[in-house]
Design an enzyme around this catalytic site. Structure first.
Site, short mmCIF file in Angstrom:
data_model
loop_
_atom_site.label_atom_id
_atom_site.label_comp_id
_atom_site.label_asym_id
_atom_site.label_seq_id
_atom_site.Cartn_x
_atom_site.Cartn_y
_atom_site.Cartn_z
N GLU A 12 86.08 91.86 83.89
CA GLU A 12 85.11 92.17 82.83
C GLU A 12 83.75 92.58 83.42
O GLU A 12 82.90 93.10 82.71
CB GLU A 12 84.92 90.96 81.92
CG GLU A 12 86.18 90.57 81.17
CD GLU A 12 86.08 89.22 80.48
OE1 GLU A 12 86.70 89.05 79.44
OE2 GLU A 12 85.38 88.32 80.99
N ASP A 196 94.16 92.07 73.04
CA ASP A 196 95.45 91.59 72.52
C ASP A 196 95.28 91.23 71.06
O ASP A 196 94.16 91.20 70.54
CB ASP A 196 95.91 90.37 73.34
CG ASP A 196 94.91 89.22 73.26
OD1 ASP A 196 94.99 88.46 72.30
OD2 ASP A 196 94.03 89.13 74.13
N1 SAH Z 1 95.47 84.04 82.53
C1 SAH Z 1 94.10 84.39 82.51
C2 SAH Z 1 93.43 83.47 81.51
C3 SAH Z 1 92.39 84.17 80.75
S1 SAH Z 1 91.91 83.25 79.35
C4 SAH Z 1 93.53 84.26 83.89
O1 SAH Z 1 94.07 83.49 84.66
O2 SAH Z 1 92.54 84.92 84.21
C5 SAH Z 1 91.43 84.58 78.32
C6 SAH Z 1 90.04 85.12 78.51
O3 SAH Z 1 89.90 86.28 77.73
C7 SAH Z 1 88.96 84.17 78.03
O4 SAH Z 1 87.81 84.32 78.82
C8 SAH Z 1 88.73 84.60 76.56
O5 SAH Z 1 87.36 84.65 76.23
C9 SAH Z 1 89.33 85.99 76.45
N2 SAH Z 1 90.46 86.17 75.51
C10 SAH Z 1 91.18 87.32 75.42
N3 SAH Z 1 92.17 87.21 74.51
C11 SAH Z 1 92.09 85.94 73.99
C12 SAH Z 1 92.85 85.22 73.03
N4 SAH Z 1 93.92 85.76 72.42
N5 SAH Z 1 92.50 83.94 72.74
C13 SAH Z 1 91.43 83.37 73.37
N6 SAH Z 1 90.69 84.01 74.31
C14 SAH Z 1 90.99 85.28 74.63
#
Ligand code: SAH
Length: 228
Positions: A12, A196
């Site tokens: 990001e 998503d």
């Molecule tokens: N597997 C990823 C985890 C990312 S968590 C990793 O290891 O990097 C998801 C991140 O994107 C968070 O910072 C949140 O703010 C955002 N995000 C994107 N889609 C999301 C969703 N469906 N629910 C919650 N947060 C989401």
């Protein structure tokens, strides 16, 4: 203006560190803060890491240790509305902590002792950011909800939408930054590219999107913002 730019994930923030002129790196509290000039704007870029506490800590440090006067959070989010598609951008007007519930002592979602259940973003900063984003993709304005959960089940997002009909996007940091900025009197804005649909496909879509579109959008929007 001394602008703090927070993202949760490295993707990001992609390109921004390279664009910083005369960069200077500072390690503090397990994070790396990079100060410098971003197209004439005095800026500090940092990765908050994931979740509300991580984001709150980072916002507070930006203000108290690095002296920022304004904060922007830029990242990705799940869609919270059928009209908000993957690849669109949501710019927050208000943010709510969807997992906050001190009822029956306080109404559900209300943050005790603030009397508020949602926090409004700074109008001028938000307008400028939305203008920058409109040059990149389709932009929606409205409510973003944050909580310490990745929303990756259709039943979860449906239940949330039933409680928060105005919801446009769901993520894990924005409302925490909002509360810190409210309490410290710092103007702030939150922009999220939709990665998503916060449904059963969310985890797979998220991983794909973050590597492709998200990083380029974040860079382009901040570039447009700084040049505006
Ligand atoms: N597997 C990823 C985890 C990312 S968590 C990793 O290891 O990097 C998801 C991140 O994107 C968070 O910072 C949140 O703010 C955002 N995000 C994107 N889609 C999301 C969703 N469906 N629910 C919650 N947060 C989401």
């Amino acid at each position: 203006m001394r602008l703090g730019i927070i993202s949760a994930l490295a993707e990001e923030q992609h390109g921004l560190l390279e664009a910083l002129q005369s960069p200077s790196r500072h390690f503090y509290g397990m994070r790396e803060y990079t100060t410098g000039k971003l197209w004439e704007i005095d800026a500090v870029c940092v990765l908050s890491r994931i979740g509300k506490v991580a984001a709150a800590m980072t916002a507070a440090i930006l203000v108290e240790k690095f002296g920022v006067t304004h904060i922007i959070f830029t990242g990705v989010a799940g869609s919270g509305d059928k009209n908000v598609n993957v690849g669109d951008i949501v710019v927050a007007d208000t943010l709510i902590q969807h997992d906050f519930d001190a009822s029956p002592l306080f109404p559900r979602f209300e943050i005790p002792l603030t009397g508020l259940s949602s926090f409004a973003t700074d109008v001028a900063l938000t307008e400028r950011l939305a203008g920058a984003a409109r040059q990149v993709t389709r932009v929606h304005r409205g409510l973003i909800a944050s909580g310490d959960q990745f929303i990756g089940k259709l039943t979860q997002i449906q239940a949330m939408k039933a409680d928060l009909p105005d919801l446009l996007a769901v993520e894990m940091e924005g409302a925490a930054v909002a509360q810190v900025c409210f309490e410290l009197g710092i103007p702030f804005a939150v922009i999220r590219t939709i990665s998503d649909n916060a449904n059963d496909d969310a985890a797979v879509d998220f991983m794909h999107f973050i590597k492709t579109v998200a990083s380029r959008y974040a860079f382009d929007v901040i570039h447009n913002f700084c040049k505006a």
